[in-house]
Scaffold this motif. Structure first.
Motif, PDB file in Angstrom:
ATOM      1  N   ARG A 152       0.827  -1.208   0.000  1.00  0.00           N
ATOM      2  CA  ARG A 152       0.000   0.000   0.000  1.00  0.00           C
ATOM      3  C   ARG A 152       0.860   1.257   0.000  1.00  0.00           C
ATOM      4  NH1 ARG A 152      -4.636  -1.465   4.579  1.00  0.00           N
ATOM      5  NH2 ARG A 152      -5.390  -3.416   3.592  1.00  0.00           N
ATOM      6  N   TYR A 153       0.504   2.196  -0.887  1.00  0.00           N
ATOM      7  CA  TYR A 153       1.128   3.517  -0.926  1.00  0.00           C
ATOM      8  C   TYR A 153       0.259   4.438  -0.082  1.00  0.00           C
ATOM      9  CZ  TYR A 153       2.992   7.932  -2.764  1.00  0.00           C
ATOM     10  OH  TYR A 153       3.553   9.178  -2.892  1.00  0.00           O
ATOM     11  N   ARG A 154       0.835   4.923   1.000  1.00  0.00           N
ATOM     12  CA  ARG A 154       0.101   5.741   1.973  1.00  0.00           C
ATOM     13  C   ARG A 154       0.678   7.149   1.971  1.00  0.00           C
ATOM     14  NH1 ARG A 154      -0.518   2.854   7.613  1.00  0.00           N
ATOM     15  NH2 ARG A 154      -1.759   1.541   6.209  1.00  0.00           N
ATOM     16  N   ASP A 155      -0.174   8.157   1.839  1.00  0.00           N
ATOM     17  CA  ASP A 155       0.331   9.530   1.765  1.00  0.00           C
ATOM     18  C   ASP A 155      -0.780  10.491   2.176  1.00  0.00           C
ATOM     19  OD1 ASP A 155       1.799  11.798   1.297  1.00  0.00           O
ATOM     20  OD2 ASP A 155       2.078  11.459  -0.838  1.00  0.00           O
ATOM     21  N   MET A 156      -0.514  11.279   3.197  1.00  0.00           N
ATOM     22  CA  MET A 156      -1.529  12.206   3.684  1.00  0.00           C
ATOM     23  C   MET A 156      -1.654  13.424   2.770  1.00  0.00           C
ATOM     24  SD  MET A 156      -1.841  14.095   7.415  1.00  0.00           S
ATOM     25  CE  MET A 156      -0.295  14.980   7.234  1.00  0.00           C
ATOM     26  N   ARG A 157      -0.517  14.039   2.404  1.00  0.00           N
ATOM     27  CA  ARG A 157      -0.574  15.342   1.738  1.00  0.00           C
ATOM     28  C   ARG A 157      -0.533  15.256   0.208  1.00  0.00           C
ATOM     29  NH1 ARG A 157       3.319  19.583   4.604  1.00  0.00           N
ATOM     30  NH2 ARG A 157       2.132  20.948   3.203  1.00  0.00           N
ATOM     31  N   LYS A 158      -0.101  14.158  -0.348  1.00  0.00           N
ATOM     32  CA  LYS A 158      -0.127  13.927  -1.801  1.00  0.00           C
ATOM     33  C   LYS A 158       0.631  15.004  -2.581  1.00  0.00           C
ATOM     34  CE  LYS A 158      -4.624  13.916  -1.733  1.00  0.00           C
ATOM     35  NZ  LYS A 158      -6.039  13.849  -2.152  1.00  0.00           N
ATOM     36  N   LEU A 159       1.823  15.376  -2.109  1.00  0.00           N
ATOM     37  CA  LEU A 159       2.571  16.445  -2.760  1.00  0.00           C
ATOM     38  C   LEU A 159       3.335  15.962  -3.981  1.00  0.00           C
ATOM     39  CD1 LEU A 159       3.923  18.400   0.336  1.00  0.00           C
ATOM     40  CD2 LEU A 159       1.944  18.906  -1.089  1.00  0.00           C
ATOM     41  N   THR A 160       3.697  14.707  -4.020  1.00  0.00           N
ATOM     42  CA  THR A 160       4.396  14.189  -5.211  1.00  0.00           C
ATOM     43  C   THR A 160       3.587  13.032  -5.763  1.00  0.00           C
ATOM     44  OG1 THR A 160       5.812  12.951  -3.685  1.00  0.00           O
ATOM     45  CG2 THR A 160       6.711  14.974  -4.613  1.00  0.00           C
ATOM     46  N   GLY A 161       4.116  11.814  -5.777  1.00  0.00           N
ATOM     47  CA  GLY A 161       3.273  10.719  -6.222  1.00  0.00           C
ATOM     48  C   GLY A 161       3.995   9.679  -7.031  1.00  0.00           C
ATOM     49  N   ILE A 162       3.242   9.026  -7.928  1.00  0.00           N
ATOM     50  CA  ILE A 162       3.685   7.821  -8.614  1.00  0.00           C
ATOM     51  C   ILE A 162       3.655   8.021 -10.120  1.00  0.00           C
ATOM     52  CG2 ILE A 162       3.145   5.380  -8.994  1.00  0.00           C
ATOM     53  CD1 ILE A 162       1.971   5.308  -6.196  1.00  0.00           C
ATOM     54  N   HIS A 163       4.759   7.651 -10.757  1.00  0.00           N
ATOM     55  CA  HIS A 163       4.873   7.714 -12.210  1.00  0.00           C
ATOM     56  C   HIS A 163       4.976   6.300 -12.762  1.00  0.00           C
ATOM     57  CE1 HIS A 163       5.983  12.106 -12.270  1.00  0.00           C
ATOM     58  NE2 HIS A 163       6.297  11.808 -11.032  1.00  0.00           N
ATOM     59  N   LEU A 164       4.597   6.139 -14.009  1.00  0.00           N
ATOM     60  CA  LEU A 164       4.750   4.861 -14.697  1.00  0.00           C
ATOM     61  C   LEU A 164       5.485   5.135 -16.006  1.00  0.00           C
ATOM     62  CD1 LEU A 164       3.879   1.913 -14.110  1.00  0.00           C
ATOM     63  CD2 LEU A 164       2.038   2.265 -15.761  1.00  0.00           C
ATOM     64  N   ALA A 165       6.681   4.581 -16.131  1.00  0.00           N
ATOM     65  CA  ALA A 165       7.506   4.797 -17.321  1.00  0.00           C
ATOM     66  C   ALA A 165       7.415   3.580 -18.228  1.00  0.00           C
ATOM     67  CB  ALA A 165       8.954   5.042 -16.918  1.00  0.00           C
ATOM     68  N   ARG A 166       7.052   3.806 -19.482  1.00  0.00           N
ATOM     69  CA  ARG A 166       6.912   2.702 -20.445  1.00  0.00           C
ATOM     70  C   ARG A 166       8.256   2.282 -21.024  1.00  0.00           C
ATOM     71  NH1 ARG A 166       1.528   0.780 -20.389  1.00  0.00           N
ATOM     72  NH2 ARG A 166       0.133   2.540 -20.034  1.00  0.00           N
ATOM     73  N   GLU A 167       9.182   3.225 -21.122  1.00  0.00           N
ATOM     74  CA  GLU A 167      10.497   2.971 -21.717  1.00  0.00           C
ATOM     75  C   GLU A 167      11.585   3.482 -20.782  1.00  0.00           C
ATOM     76  OE1 GLU A 167      10.728   1.361 -24.491  1.00  0.00           O
ATOM     77  OE2 GLU A 167       8.659   1.477 -25.241  1.00  0.00           O
ATOM     78  N   GLN A 168      12.804   2.975 -20.980  1.00  0.00           N
ATOM     79  CA  GLN A 168      13.917   3.421 -20.157  1.00  0.00           C
ATOM     80  C   GLN A 168      14.184   4.910 -20.337  1.00  0.00           C
ATOM     81  OE1 GLN A 168      15.564   1.747 -17.760  1.00  0.00           O
ATOM     82  NE2 GLN A 168      16.622   3.669 -17.311  1.00  0.00           N
ATOM     83  N   ASP A 169      13.930   5.429 -21.547  1.00  0.00           N
ATOM     84  CA  ASP A 169      14.117   6.864 -21.777  1.00  0.00           C
ATOM     85  C   ASP A 169      13.244   7.698 -20.848  1.00  0.00           C
ATOM     86  OD1 ASP A 169      15.953   6.342 -23.722  1.00  0.00           O
ATOM     87  OD2 ASP A 169      14.638   6.790 -25.422  1.00  0.00           O
ATOM     88  N   GLU A 170      12.041   7.216 -20.553  1.00  0.00           N
ATOM     89  CA  GLU A 170      11.158   7.940 -19.645  1.00  0.00           C
ATOM     90  C   GLU A 170      11.704   7.919 -18.222  1.00  0.00           C
ATOM     91  OE1 GLU A 170       6.864   7.167 -20.068  1.00  0.00           O
ATOM     92  OE2 GLU A 170       7.411   5.948 -21.804  1.00  0.00           O
ATOM     93  N   VAL A 171      12.265   6.789 -17.812  1.00  0.00           N
ATOM     94  CA  VAL A 171      12.914   6.714 -16.494  1.00  0.00           C
ATOM     95  C   VAL A 171      14.059   7.714 -16.436  1.00  0.00           C
ATOM     96  CG1 VAL A 171      14.194   5.249 -14.883  1.00  0.00           C
ATOM     97  CG2 VAL A 171      12.300   4.278 -16.205  1.00  0.00           C
ATOM     98  N   ASP A 172      14.880   7.716 -17.475  1.00  0.00           N
ATOM     99  CA  ASP A 172      16.039   8.616 -17.515  1.00  0.00           C
ATOM    100  C   ASP A 172      15.597  10.076 -17.461  1.00  0.00           C
ATOM    101  OD1 ASP A 172      17.607   6.360 -17.733  1.00  0.00           O
ATOM    102  OD2 ASP A 172      17.837   6.524 -19.916  1.00  0.00           O
TER     103      ASP A 172
END
Length: 266
Positions: free
Chosen positions: A112-132
């Motif tokens: 579980r991802y738990r976060d009260m203030r939600k200031l940043t968050g979660i990304h999903l990268a399809r390719e390594q270039d997106e991670v970079d």
């Protein structure tokens, strides 16, 4: 705020999902997702296998593996914890916390991802270039950087030392509490200019940073015991745990800073 040691602790939590297949993804609050909607996020990760997580600075990265002959290519999950985020491993049936924004369901339990203030968050990268691209502005990880590169990156511009240590483009992973603890251990005034540091100062600062992070990573947070500066941050009569002098507090670079004027003279 979660800093490098905290994220190292979250990495150990996420390791409980390593090699396991995601049965279901439940998005309870899509505001923690960045650049993708809830439905697309769920479709992209359902039935994927989680690889061993890795950390860079304050970021946690979890590559995924596809089931046999599955397509498209499996994405990479990138998590940032902002001011109040965390990861929790829970049993099925455990009561949902009010700040559990996202749940990955596995046969063995739930991540579980738990976060009260939600200031940043979660990304999903399809390719390594997106991670970079997402990590492009980060400097080297504070736990991995060598002495020479540390000295070069820290002193390349003229600025006060504490803000330089906390600049994620200079060094990834150091936040407010870690910076105070490192400077106190190294006996260096946080207001000093980076250009005033000699070779001996830089060597000591790097050595103390590595030692502090090693201890803190072991427990997944900056310890607040009696021998740590952090353990005295909230005391009404704050005293240095090394010399018993009254600690001082002021804002440096917009952040509350604690130091000992005796151990860390200007």
């Amino acid at each position: 705020m979660p800093e490098l040691p905290d994220v190292a602790g979250f990495r150990r939590v996420a390791e409980q999902a390593t090699g396991r297949q995601v049965r279901e993804v439940r998005v309870h609050d899509a505001q923690v997702l960045r650049g993708i909607g809830a439905d697309a996020f769920q479709r992209a990760l359902r039935r994927r296998y989680f690889a061993e997580p890795r950390r860079h600075g304050k970021w946690l990265l979890i590559a995924t593996a596809a089931a046999v002959n599955a397509s498209p290519a499996p994405p990479t999950l990138l998590l940032h914890f902002g001011m109040t985020g965390s990861l929790q491993w829970c049993a099925h049936g455990d009561e949902l916390h009010q700040h559990d924004r996202l749940v990955f369901d596995f046969a063995a339990g739930e991540l579980r991802y738990r976060d009260m203030r939600k200031l940043t968050g979660i990304h999903l990268a399809r390719e390594q270039d997106e991670v970079d691209d997402l990590l492009a502005e980060l400097g080297p990880d504070a736990q991995e950087i060598g002495t020479d590169e540390f000295a070069e990156r820290l002193t390349r511009t003229r600025r006060r030392l504490k803000p330089a240590l906390m600049d994620q483009a200079v060094l990834a992973g150091i936040g407010n509490i870690c910076a105070d603890e490192i400077l106190w251990r190294a006996r260096i005034d946080p207001n000093r200019s980076t250009t005033d540091l000699g070779a001996a100062d830089l060597d000591r600062l790097h050595r103390e940073m590595r030692a502090m992070l090693r201890e803190a990573v072991r427990v997944g947070r900056v310890p607040d015991g009696a021998s740590w500066l952090t353990g005295h941050r909230d005391e009404p009569d704050r005293r240095c745990p090394r010399c018993s002098s009254a600690l001082r507090r002021m804002r440096i670079g917009g952040r509350s800073t604690l130091w000992c004027p005796t151990c860390q003279p200007a």
